[in-house]
Structure formats: C-alpha cells, structure tokens
Design an enzyme around this catalytic site. Structure first.
Site, PDB file in Angstrom:
ATOM      1  N   ASP A   1     -14.189   3.220   6.922  1.00 53.91           N
ATOM      2  CA  ASP A   1     -15.351   3.200   6.034  1.00 53.91           C
ATOM      3  C   ASP A   1     -15.387   4.417   5.113  1.00 53.91           C
ATOM      4  OD1 ASP A   1     -16.045   0.974   7.480  1.00 53.91           O
ATOM      5  OD2 ASP A   1     -18.011   1.722   8.131  1.00 53.91           O
TER       6      ASP A   1
ATOM      7  N   HIS B   1     -13.327   6.274   9.782  1.00 55.06           N
ATOM      8  CA  HIS B   1     -13.692   6.616   8.414  1.00 55.06           C
ATOM      9  C   HIS B   1     -12.499   7.273   7.722  1.00 55.06           C
ATOM     10  CE1 HIS B   1     -17.529   6.094  10.456  1.00 55.06           C
ATOM     11  NE2 HIS B   1     -18.090   5.941   9.268  1.00 55.06           N
TER      12      HIS B   1
END
Length: 208
Positions: A30, A175
């Site tokens: 992400d 992430h």
C-alpha cells in the site's frame, strides 16, 4: 506513511483471502509509489521472479509516474487506494468516489492500466460508500495477514508478525512507502521462507 492496520471490527465486507486451498499467497503493498522504497521493493521482487499487487495513492502516482509505470512494466498488478488516504468517516460518498475515480484516471494515464481493485484506507468503508464503490465496478480487497510494517518496525519483527500467520490463500499487507525500511530488510528473507514452505506468490487477479 499510514496506518492501514485498524481492527476489522468496523471494516466493510471485502475480500480477505484468496478463495483457494492451494498453497498460494498474495503479496500486497500500500501507499506507494515513492522513489525511496518502492524501487527497492520492485528490485527484490524482480530478483525472485515474484509478482505482487500495489495499492497506489493517486497523489503518489501523480508525483512518481515513472515508478508507477515500472510497477506495470515489471508485470505487477496496480490497484486503487484513493487519492489522499482519507478516513471513510471524514468524506462523503461523492467525495470518496471522486478520490477513487481521480486515482483510477491518473493510474490509467501513467500506466495504461485501469484498476478495478480497491483497498480502503485503514480498512474503513461505510455501508453506503461500499455500495457506491461496488456500483462503480470495483472489488474491495482487505487482507488476511498484517505485517504492521507501517509502525516502522524492524525486518525481523515484520517476519515474526507474518510467518506464524501464513495460511493457504493469505493476502499479506505491506507498504512500499512511508517509514518502511524494515519492509525492504524483511522481504528477501520472508520470500525465501515462504518458498521453502512450499508457497508460491500470485497477483490478486491471477487468483480471483
């Protein structure tokens, strides 16, 4: 950059795992793309010949077109994570749709790909918002295993969070931007452990 690891207590319906009994995993990242960590993540994935799914922020794509393009050229799946990472409770349905559609348009302009997968920031999505997202043609994807890498923890801590929770069809949340040096440190070892355990990695659209 952002905490996507909120409890699922208030989260919407969405895909939380791959519908399979096969020994497969989906790596997802992400908050990118950035120019600090996303290229390193891409280098590692290329080294191991692994495909992943990147849930990108529109503002990051707009600022880092070449990295977004590299994600797609390298064979990874690019997906939508809104424009600016708002809390669902802070935006109206129309505001959320505008965030999503602006991000999709920017991703398509930068990469030629028009994503249909959407991950809501923090895993939050109101019922009316969720219906609107579905009506707009998006699949909501959450996760099975949270690495907690957004906390800025070390590589070994990330591995300790992920490996014991592995299961067939798990969607792994990481992430590729923010305070995530630990992710870059953990990723090679994590991949090697998963491969030794007999798992293979797939993009979301390869398994759904």
């Amino acid at each position: 950059m952002h905490n996507d690891a909120k409890s699922h207590r208030d989260t919407p319906p969405g895909i939380r795992a791959l519908a399979t009994s096969e020994r497969v995993l989906a790596l997802t990242f992400d908050d990118g793309p950035d120019t600090e960590f996303t290229p390193s993540v891409l280098d590692i994935l290329q080294r191991y010949g692994i495909s992943a799914t990147f849930f990108c922020l529109g503002v990051q794509v707009a600022a880092n077109w070449s990295v977004a393009k590299r994600i797609v050229v390298a064979g990874h799946q690019i997906a939508n994570h809104t424009w600016s990472h708002p809390h669902a409770s802070d935006v109206t349905v129309s505001e959320l749709l505008r965030e999503v559609e602006n991000t999709t348009d920017t991703i398509e302009e930068a990469t030629g790909e028009r994503p249909r997968w959407f991950r809501p920031p923090y895993g939050e999505l109101g019922a009316e918002q969720g219906r609107a997202i579905a009506d707009a043609g998006y699949e909501v994807v959450l996760w099975t295993v949270d690495s907690l890498d957004w906390l800025g923890i070390t590589g070994p801590q990330i591995v300790a969070n992920v490996v014991p929770a592995l299961e067939n069809g798990a969607i792994l949340l990481h992430h590729s931007a923010g305070n995530v040096a630990g992710t870059v440190d953990a990723l090679p070892y994590l991949i090697e452990v998963c491969l030794r355990l007999g798992y293979r990695f797939v993009r979301l659209d390869e398994a759904m």
